[in-house]
Design an enzyme around this catalytic site. Structure first.
Site, PDB file in Angstrom:
ATOM      1  N   ASP B 251      19.180 -11.307   6.931  1.00  0.00           N
ATOM      2  CA  ASP B 251      18.731 -12.190   5.075  1.00  0.00           C
ATOM      3  C   ASP B 251      19.551 -13.981   5.583  1.00  0.00           C
ATOM      4  O   ASP B 251      20.080 -13.818   6.091  1.00  0.00           O
ATOM      5  CB  ASP B 251      19.375 -11.459   3.827  1.00  0.00           C
ATOM      6  CG  ASP B 251      17.272 -12.002   2.816  1.00  0.00           C
ATOM      7  OD1 ASP B 251      17.502 -13.405   2.534  1.00  0.00           O
ATOM      8  OD2 ASP B 251      17.032 -11.052   2.923  1.00  0.00           O
ATOM      9  N   HIS B 305      14.403 -15.903   3.211  1.00  0.00           N
ATOM     10  CA  HIS B 305      15.090 -15.235   3.637  1.00  0.00           C
ATOM     11  C   HIS B 305      16.197 -15.483   5.008  1.00  0.00           C
ATOM     12  O   HIS B 305      16.612 -14.517   6.061  1.00  0.00           O
ATOM     13  CB  HIS B 305      14.415 -13.793   3.695  1.00  0.00           C
ATOM     14  CG  HIS B 305      14.211 -13.771   2.602  1.00  0.00           C
ATOM     15  ND1 HIS B 305      15.137 -13.226   1.076  1.00  0.00           N
ATOM     16  CD2 HIS B 305      12.873 -13.251   2.202  1.00  0.00           C
ATOM     17  CE1 HIS B 305      14.020 -13.046   0.727  1.00  0.00           C
ATOM     18  NE2 HIS B 305      13.250 -13.665   0.510  1.00  0.00           N
ATOM     19  N   GLU B 375       8.323 -14.819  -0.149  1.00  0.00           N
ATOM     20  CA  GLU B 375       9.204 -16.375  -0.702  1.00  0.00           C
ATOM     21  C   GLU B 375       9.520 -17.344  -0.366  1.00  0.00           C
ATOM     22  O   GLU B 375      11.113 -17.398  -0.413  1.00  0.00           O
ATOM     23  CB  GLU B 375      10.178 -15.202  -1.652  1.00  0.00           C
ATOM     24  CG  GLU B 375      10.523 -13.768  -2.058  1.00  0.00           C
ATOM     25  CD  GLU B 375      11.451 -12.906  -2.913  1.00  0.00           C
ATOM     26  OE1 GLU B 375      11.095 -12.426  -3.996  1.00  0.00           O
ATOM     27  OE2 GLU B 375      13.143 -13.116  -1.927  1.00  0.00           O
TER      28      GLU B 375
END
Lengths: 606, 606
Positions: B251, B305, B375
Site C-alpha cells: 500500500d 494505494h 480510491e
C-alpha cells in the site's frame, strides 16, 4: 564510529544495494531522508530512527513526561551493557535489597533490547565508555503508601575529556529511585546502525507525580487471568509509573482466591481447580509488584457481586450464606447474569468474612482495602422471607430506606471484621452506589474512614456532592476510564455493550480529575483527589485479548495521573506513538494506533 | 473407568476436599450439578464439561455446522493418541502427499490437546480402543480453485462387540477430505476426569460449503505482520473452514513484498530491511496454507494505494513513477496519510508492473488475482502537468470522465501485463470504486473477466446495479465485515474511527449475502455470488492486537459462509462460546465474549 545501514535480504537479487533511508534531526523533528553517501558520515551523527528520537526532541520521548524540570542534551554517548556499573546507597538494608532487585530488572531489560533489524551484522564494536550509576535513597519506606514520596532526581553527566559518564539518582524513597531508573531506561536505546546502546550525554530531570493513587483495576473473576499475565500487566504498569494494581479478585461468576481459612469458597467458586490464586501466588505477585513500584490493593466486593463459592451453607448446616444465586429472570435481581448477594442476616457470614480478611491481611500489605459495595439489588433481599423477618424484628419494613439500613448494617459488621483482621483502622474504599448517592453517604459512611471510588460519568453531580461532603475520591468515570467499553453485546439484542463506544487514547488522555472538579465550580483540594484508576472489567476479556485493550490507553491514563499536563493529546501524539513502540519492544502486546509509517514520518499523520 | 475430579491445590489447607461439581446432560443441555458421590459413578457416564458438550448436543458443538446431513450419537469411546491409525487412498501421489501432511497436523493437534486442569494426575490409563481412520480422495485436484469441490463425508462406526472404531472419510478433493479431518478433530476432546481422549461413538456427516469463496483479508502494508503471525491466522482459518487468504501485500505506507525482478521496491518501501516477505517466505506460506485448505490470493493494489517503494524513478532517469507521494494537505489528495498514486502516463511503470506480476505468478498459485483499484483521487492526477499534457494529446480535457478514461487506460495496460506474466486470462478482482459505480463498470470492465469485491454498506444500490449487470461479486460490506471498525480515531478530532461502531459477532453472523441480494427484490443466482470476505485493515492493527480482532468474529463469518444457516445468532450462541474456547485451546488468542461462567452454565447468559 562505523555506520551500518543494512542491505537487501533477498538472496535471489542479482545486485546488492544499500539501505536508502536515514533519519536526521531537522528543526526538532526526525525526518526520513535519502542517505547521501557521497558526503560521508560524521562522527557523532545519528542515522537511525531510534537514535534520532532519543536526541532530537527536548523531552527525549519520555513517557510519562517529567513534571518538575527537564533538561536533556541533544548529544549522546554509546556504550554496551558490560560498561554499566552500579552503586546503591539505601537508607536501610531492606530498601537497598529492593533497589538491587530493581537494578537487576533494569540491566536485564537493557541487555535484551532487541535490534529492530534482522540483517545488521550483530557484532559489538569495542567501546570504552564507562557508565557509572549511583543511586541514593533517603527514606527507608519499603511499602508504598498514599503518603509515600515518589519523587526523584536524575542527573547524567558525561566527562568532556574522559570516556566516562556518571548517572546520579536520588529518590525520596525506593519507589522514587525506581521511577528514576525507569526514566533512565527510556533514555537508552539500541541503535543498530552503529551498533551499540545510545544514551543521552547530559541530562537533569526532577520529577514527582501529580497524584498519589495511579491505578489499574483488573477483574479476575468474570474471567480468570493467569499469574503470568498479571505479571506482564505489572511490567507494563512499571513502564508507565502506575503504582496501584487494584485487584478485583472475586465476583458472582467465580471465586478464584484460595482462602486458607475458608478453602471451600474457591473449591466451589473457582472455574476449575487450576484457575485459582494460591497464597504463594499472591505473595509472589505482591513482591513482584513491589520491586516494580506497584502496590497491590485487594478488593473483596460485597454484599452484591457474590455467588459462586458460597453455595455450601445449607448442606453444611449454616443456612443460606448467599441469596438469589443464579436466580432467573436475572434482570430482576442483578445487572448481569448470574445473580447473587450475601445474606446479611445470616450470622454465619461474618466469621467467614473475617477469615477472608485475615487471609488477605497476611498476603496483601497495602495501606488501603477495597470493600466493593456496588450494585446491591433490593428485590433480591425483598423476596427473601428471612430478611423480611429480620427487618420486622428490628422495627423495619421493606422500603428502600429499610434496605439501606440493612445494607449499612452489613457494611458496619463487615468493617468490624476487617478492622479486627488487620488490627488497625486503615482507609476503606467503596464504589459509588445507592449507599453513596442522593445524600446517603453522609448518613451511612464516615468521610474520615471511607474513600469513594467514582465510576459514574464525569458529569455526574454525585461527584460534586461527595466532594463537598469531604470524601476523598478516586476517579474512574466509566465514560473515559472503562477500557472494556465498545465491544459487542454481552447479552441481548443491542449491537454493542452497555458503555459503548470504545474509548480512544485521546479521550483517556484528556480525562483530567482537576477539570472534572472544576466543572462544578468547586475549589480544588488536592487532599481530596487521591487520583484515579482505569478499569478493565473482564466480562468480555481474558488473557487472550487483554494487553491490547490495556495498552497503550493505560499509558495515556498514566501520563494524566503522573504529569497531569496542561496540554492536550495532540501535543503528546508523536511521543505516544513512540512510547507504544517502546512498550511493544519490551514485550507488551499494546494495540497499534497508526501505521508504522506515522512513527517513521513524524507529524504527517494529523 | 475411573473418574478423577481433582482436589484443592492449596498446600496450607488443613483438610482435603474433592471437587464438588460435575456436568450432566439434561434435556440436551449440559447442567452443572453438585456431584453425588453416594450413588457411585456409572460406566459410560460423563462428568467433565468437555465430555458433556461433546455428546449432549445433536450437533456436538461443531463449528461451522455441517450443512447437508448430521447424525451423531450421544455416546462416546475413549482412546489415546497412540491408538490412532491412518490409511490414505489418494487419487494421485500429490494428493496423497498433501493428505499425509494434513494427517500429521491432525495428529499433532490431538497429541497436544491440553488438560484444562493442572491438578489432575496426568497418567494415561491403558485403553485398548483402536481407532482406524481411512481417507479416500476421489479427485486429484491439489490447487484450490473456485470450481474445486470441497464436500466430504465422514462416518464413525464403533463396533458394539470389539474395542474398535472405524472412521471413514471421503472427499471429492484433498480439500474436502481435509475439511472432514477438521470436523473429526472437533469430535475429539480431552477429558481430564477420565483421563483420556473422547470421541463420539457413531456419526454420519455429509457436508459441503454454501459459498466457494470464503475469505479473510489481511493487510500487511499499513503495518507489517510477521510470517509467524500469518501462519497463526491460517491455522485459525483452517479450524473454521475458511479457504481464501486475501493478502493485501502493499500500500502507500509500505512495500514489504520483495520482488526479485524489481528489488528496489521493497528496499525503498519496506519499513525496515527485516520487515519484508522474501520469495522463500511466500513459498513457505503458500504451501503452509495449501495443506490447511487455504488458497492465498495476492492483491497488488493500483493505481492508488501506492507510494512507498516507488520513490527512485527520477534519480534513476525514469521520471516520476508515482505522484503525490506524501503530498500535503493529504486530505486533498487521498483518504488517509500518506498520499500516492501511480503515474499512468509514465511508460516506465508498465514493465515494472509486469515484473511484479511475473514474480507473483511464480510465487502464488491462485486461480484469481486481485488488482485492487480502489480510491483513486482525481485531484492528484489533475494537478500533474505531465498527465494533463497526455490527456490533451489524447483529445481529452480534465473532467471526471476524462480521468475515468485515464484510469481505464491504466487498468487495461496493467491487465495486459498481468495476462502476459501469468500466460492466461484468469479472473481478476477489483474493489468497488468510482470505476465500478454509477454505471461505469459496464463501460470499462468486462463482466466475464472482472469479479467485483463490494465493500460498501449492505444496502448500497450499487450492489444491485452490479448484480443486474452480471458481475460476479465477493461481499465485504464494511458495516458487517470490516473488523478494524470501532476503535479510536486514526487522525483528527472525532472520538472513533471512520467505520465505527465495533461490529459484534452477532451482526457478522447475520450478514447474509442472500439477504443482501433479496432486499433488492432480485432473484438469487448462486453463480454470481462467489462468497465473501471479512477484512482486517491494519492502520490500527499489527501482530500485537490482531488475533483477538479476527477471532471469534472470523468464526461467525465462517459459519455464514460455509453453512449459511437459516437460523439466527441466538441459535448459535452456546456453540459459539464453546468454539471460542476451542480456538483458545488451540493457541488462537480469540477475544472472550462472555464470562467463562456462561460457558459452564449453558443458556443462562441470554
Amino acid at each position: 564510529m562505523v555506520h551500518f545501514f543494512g542491505g537487501l535480504a533477498d538472496s535471489s537479487a542479482s545486485f546488492t544495494v544499500t539501505y536508502p533511508w536515514v533519519w536526521v534531526c531537522r528543526n526538532s523533528k526526525c525526518v526520513k531522508e535519502n542517505v547521501d553517501y557521497t558526503r560521508g558520515v560524521a562522527e557523532e551523527e545519528l542515522y537511525s530512527l531510534a537514535g534520532c528520537k532519543l536526541v532530537c526532541h527536548n523531552d527525549s520521548m519520555l513517557w510519562p513526561i517529567p513534571r518538575d524540570f527537564i533538561n536533556i542534551s541533544h548529544t549522546f554517548v554509546s556504550f554496551l551493557p558490560k560498561d554499566l556499573s552500579f552503586k546503591v546507597v539505601g537508607a536501610s538494608a531492606e530498601a537497598t535489597d529492593l533497589m538491587n532487585e530493581a537494578v537487576d530488572i533494569f540491566v536485564k531489560q537493557i541487555e535484551t533490547t532487541e535490534p529492530a533489524s534482522f540483517f545488521v551484522d550483530k557484532f559489538f564494536p569495542s567501546t570504552n565508555q564507562k557508565v557509572n550509576i549511583k543511586i541514593v535513597i533517603t527514606s527507608n519506606d519499603t511499602e508504598l503508601k498514599l503518603s509515600t514520596e515518589e519523587k526523584y532526581k536524575l542527573v547524567i553527566t558525561s566527562s568532556p575529556t574522559k570516556s566516562e559518564t556518571s548517572v546520579y539518582i536520588s529518590g525520596s524513597s525506593f519507589f522514587g529511585a525506581r521511577h528514576a531508573l525507569e526514566t533512565l531506561s527510556q533514555l537508552i536505546v539500541w541503535d543498530d546502525t552503529i551498533p551499540a546502546l545510545l544514551m543521552v550525554k547530559n541530562a537533569e530531570i526532577r520529577d514527582s507525580p501529580a497524584f498519589p493513587h495511579r491505578g489499574l483495576l483488573i477483574d479476575t473473576a468474570r474471567n480468570y487471568i493467569s499469574v503470568a499475565m498479571i505479571k506482564k500487566i505489572i511490567n507494563a504498569m512499571s513502564y508507565n509509573k502506575l503504582n496501584t494494581f487494584h485487584w478485583h479478585l472475586t465476583d458472582t461468576q467465580s471465586f478464584p482466591f484460595i482462602s486458607s481459612r475458608e478453602p471451600r469458597l474457591a473449591l466451589y467458586g473457582a472455574y476449575s481447580p487450576g484457575q485459582v490464586y494460591r497464597p504463594e501466588d499472591i505473595r509472589d505477585i505482591v513482591h513482584y509488584a513491589t520491586v516494580r513500584g506497584v502496590k497491590v490493593v485487594p478488593e473483596f466486593d460485597a454484599p452484591a457481586h457474590v455467588g459462586s463459592g458460597w453455595e455450601w451453607g445449607e448442606t453444611n448446616g449454616m443456612g443460606q450464606l448467599a441469596l438469589c444465586i443464579n436466580k432467573e429472570p436475572w434482570a430482576d435481581y442483578c445487572d448481569e447474569p448470574p445473580c447473587g448477594q450475601l445474606n446479611p442476616v445470616n450470622e454465619n457470614i461474618y466469621p467467614i468474612l473475617g477469615n477472608i480478611y485475615k487471609d488477605m491481611s497476611e498476603l496483601f500489605r497495602s495501606d488501603i482495602f477495597h470493600m466493593g459495595g456496588d450494585e446491591v439489588h433490593m428485590p433480591c433481599w425483598n423476596e427473601t422471607q428471612e430478611i423480611l423477618d429480620w427487618l420486622k424484628s428490628n422495627g423495619r419494613g421493606n422500603s428502600n430506606e429499610d434496605f439501606l439500613y440493612l445494607w449499612s448494617y452489613f457494611q458496619n459488621r463487615s468493617l468490624s471484621e476487617l478492622d479486627e483482621a488487620y488490627g488497625n483502622k486503615q482507609p476503606v474504599v467503596l464504589w459509588t452506589s445507592d449507599l453513596t448517592d442522593n445524600g446517603h453517604a453522609k448518613r451511612f459512611l464516615n468521610s474520615s474512614r471511607y474513600i469513594i471510588q467514582v465510576w459514574t460519568e464525569s458529569t455526574d453531580p454525585t461527584i460534586a456532592e461527595l466532594y463537598r461532603q469531604g470524601y476523598k475520591l478516586i476517579i474512574s468515570n466509566y465514560d473515559a476510564l472503562y477500557f472494556d467499553c465498545g465491544y459487542g453485546a454481552l447479552v441481548g439484542d443491542k449491537p454493542n455493550n452497555w458503555c459503548s463506544p470504545y474509548i480512544g487514547w485521546q479521550k483517556v488522555y484528556e480525562n483530567s480529575p482537576k477539570k472534572i472538579i472544576a466543572q462544578f465550580k468547586l475549589e480544588y483540594n488536592e487532599q481530596q483527589i487521591l487520583g484515579g484508576e482505569a478499569a478493565l472489567w473482564s466480562e468480555q476479556v481474558d488473557g487472550t485479548g487483554m494487553e491490547n485493550k490495556l495498552w497503550p490507553r493505560g499509558a495515556a491514563f498514566a501520563e494524566r495521573m503522573w504529569s497531569d499536563p496542561n496540554t492536550n493529546w495532540k501535543r503528546a501524539e508523536i511521543r505516544m506513538i513512540h512510547h507504544r513502540q517502546r512498550l511493544v519492544e519490551r514485550g507488551i502486546m499494546a494495540d497499534a494506533l497508526q501505521p508504522e509509517w506515522c512513527h517513521q514520518n513524524e507529524g504527517f499523520c494529523v
